[in-house]
Design an enzyme around this catalytic site. Sequence first.
Site, PDB file in Angstrom:
ATOM      1  N   SER A  21      -6.726 -55.483  99.592  1.00 24.66           N
ATOM      2  CA  SER A  21      -6.233 -56.290 100.717  1.00 24.66           C
ATOM      3  C   SER A  21      -5.787 -57.659 100.219  1.00 24.66           C
ATOM      4  O   SER A  21      -5.519 -57.824  99.024  1.00 24.66           O
ATOM      5  CB  SER A  21      -7.328 -56.409 101.780  1.00 24.66           C
ATOM      6  OG  SER A  21      -6.786 -56.893 102.982  1.00 24.66           O
ATOM      7  N   ASN A  22      -5.688 -58.637 101.098  1.00 22.73           N
ATOM      8  CA  ASN A  22      -5.276 -59.994 100.728  1.00 22.73           C
ATOM      9  C   ASN A  22      -5.913 -60.991 101.709  1.00 22.73           C
ATOM     10  O   ASN A  22      -6.491 -60.572 102.715  1.00 22.73           O
ATOM     11  CB  ASN A  22      -3.739 -60.072 100.717  1.00 22.73           C
ATOM     12  CG  ASN A  22      -3.190 -59.771 102.097  1.00 22.73           C
ATOM     13  OD1 ASN A  22      -3.384 -60.531 103.036  1.00 22.73           O
ATOM     14  ND2 ASN A  22      -2.526 -58.617 102.240  1.00 22.73           N
ATOM     15  N   PRO A  23      -5.793 -62.303 101.443  1.00 22.37           N
ATOM     16  CA  PRO A  23      -6.561 -63.273 102.259  1.00 22.37           C
ATOM     17  C   PRO A  23      -5.946 -63.655 103.608  1.00 22.37           C
ATOM     18  O   PRO A  23      -6.406 -64.616 104.240  1.00 22.37           O
ATOM     19  CB  PRO A  23      -6.634 -64.510 101.351  1.00 22.37           C
ATOM     20  CG  PRO A  23      -5.846 -64.224 100.144  1.00 22.37           C
ATOM     21  CD  PRO A  23      -5.097 -62.960 100.328  1.00 22.37           C
TER      22      PRO A  23
END
Length: 227
Positions: A21-23
């Site tokens: 995923s990512n932030p």
Amino acid sequence: MKFVVTAGPTREYLDPVRFLSNPSTGKMGFAVARVAAMRGHEVVLVAGPVSLKTPKGVRRIDVTSARDMLAAVEEEMAKAKSGKPTIFVATAAVADWRPAKCAPRKLKKGQMSDTLKLVRNPDILKEIGRRTKTAQSPTRPIIHSPTYLVGFAAETNDVIAEARRKCREKNLDMIVANDVTEKGSGFGVDTNRVTLVRKDGSVDRLPLMTKLAVARRIVRECEDLCP
Ligand code: CTP
């Protein structure tokens, strides 16, 4: 008008407890949805896993993966009434790859290899652009209404050149570019400094603003897109 807005990250699971995923926190997309609803538009917010409250007057569809997000967006775009303009605003930070396989049970350390095989995810914005501006696919839901597409470009370098390329390649009416390494911009913060790049090539560099103020400007620009 009907607004379909994507927001937040996607999660691409490799087993029930691990994912890529990512932030992204979804703040920019939720702000666009909130402003569009406040201005009386019909708003559907397709959200990845985020911990934000649904803005008033917004219909929210929660999704997990990029493929779930594409399916939800396609269904909503196809549901739009013929003749009613639909604006697709893609703020989501969609994972570009997913693990080639997702194990049904937690993988034990001994079962995992040091390399992970990945496959490309669909590009949701490009897919919707292709289907609304060119031929309709017989196997996919048909999109009837006049459609306007607004993308975001999260960049770390060559911001305007990259935004122009994405605007052209994804067939967009406008792209909102930002340098995610710049102080006060990008993931998690309440402010953003963006540059609007329109299909006709015109560029507007905006000052550092709250994400809500950026959302107001984007929704106004979207309203101007419709004749
Ligand atoms: N986008 C999307 N589906 C994807 C990837 C991106 O809908 N699989 C959308 C984003 O929501 C954004 C725009 O496309 O509106 C640009 O996303 P960005 O991450 O900046 O660029 P990419 O197209 O992924 O290209 P690159 O990774 O090469 O910068």
